[in-house]
Design an enzyme around this catalytic site. Structure first.
Site, mmCIF file in Angstrom:
data_model
loop_
_atom_site.group_PDB
_atom_site.id
_atom_site.type_symbol
_atom_site.label_atom_id
_atom_site.label_comp_id
_atom_site.label_asym_id
_atom_site.label_seq_id
_atom_site.Cartn_x
_atom_site.Cartn_y
_atom_site.Cartn_z
ATOM 1 C CB CYS A 82 38.001 36.852 38.176
ATOM 2 S SG CYS A 82 36.794 36.620 36.834
ATOM 3 C CG HIS A 191 40.865 38.877 34.932
ATOM 4 N ND1 HIS A 191 41.175 37.620 35.401
ATOM 5 C CD2 HIS A 191 39.632 38.786 34.387
ATOM 6 C CE1 HIS A 191 40.174 36.784 35.140
ATOM 7 N NE2 HIS A 191 39.227 37.474 34.525
ATOM 8 C CD GLU A 193 44.741 37.874 35.986
ATOM 9 O OE1 GLU A 193 43.912 37.113 35.474
ATOM 10 O OE2 GLU A 193 44.498 38.552 37.012
#
Length: 213
Positions: A82, A191, A193
């Site tokens: 990001c 992202h 995650e």
């Protein structure tokens, strides 16, 4: 093997840490650190970020980490996420902010009044799941289908000046670069995650990666 997740006070640090630890089946020592020396000594580096680019750059400099990031991009497997990816370019339109200049190019805001194929207005920030189209083979794409969905939250996007660093694209509604990389560096606008199976697979691939393409 030591894997440093850079802590400069910005980003989903614990979410990133937990996601990488979850796929750590090779016994790597994965840790958060704000110590430039620990970043430089690590075998691999993950550079997350979330929020406004000016704030992230200010915090990076205040922690004395900018040079440690530059050094890490020269000689070891490096993963940006990001804003941690956006910081690798020369400049961002967000707050007229200079970046680290690892890659030539800009970070530009999505245009106003974007419309989808049905004439419906698209919101900025671009938020949610979107397909990622691979432009070339890469070890970090192993086990990930071309066109797989990843999770995005951003108002600004990469506009690299070097075509060769554009590793993948998404659409909103036009194609835009969403992964930049070269050699030992790989950096995503989305992202990992928050991207479930595909994001975890990409991080698992990173742990196994030797930094060559």
């Amino acid at each position: 093997m030591k894997v440093a997740v850079i802590d400069y006070g910005m980003g989903n640090l614990h979410s990133v840490l937990k996601s990488v630890q979850f796929v750590n089946d090779i016994g790597a020592d994965i840790f958060l650190t704000s110590d430039p020396e620990q970043v430089i000594k690590a075998d691999k580096v993950i550079f997350p970020g979330q929020g406004a680019m000016p704030d992230c750059m200010r915090e990076l400099n205040s922690h004395g980490l900018a040079e440690a990031v530059r050094e890490s991009t020269r000689n070891k497997p490096f993963f940006g996420i990001c804003v941690g990816a956006q910081l690798l370019l020369e400049h961002s339109e967000e707050g007229d902010t200079p970046g680290l200049g690892i890659f030539k190019g800009e970070v530009k805001r999505f245009a106003a009044n974007l419309l989808d194929a049905h004439g419906e207005r698209l919101k900025v920030p671009h938020m949610g799941w979107n397909r990622v189209y691979q432009r070339s083979a890469h070890p970090l794409f192993a086990g990930i289908e071309d066109g797989e969905r990843f999770y995005f939250v951003h108002s600004y996007h990469f506009a690299p000046a070097e075509a060769g660093i554009n590793l993948a694209e998404s659409e909103y509604p036009e194609r835009f670069c969403c992964i930049v990389g070269r050699g030992n560096i790989f950096a995503t606008q989305f992202h990992t995650e928050k991207s479930h199976r595909a994001g975890l697979q990409m991080m698992k691939n990173f742990l196994a990666w030797d930094g060559t393409v």
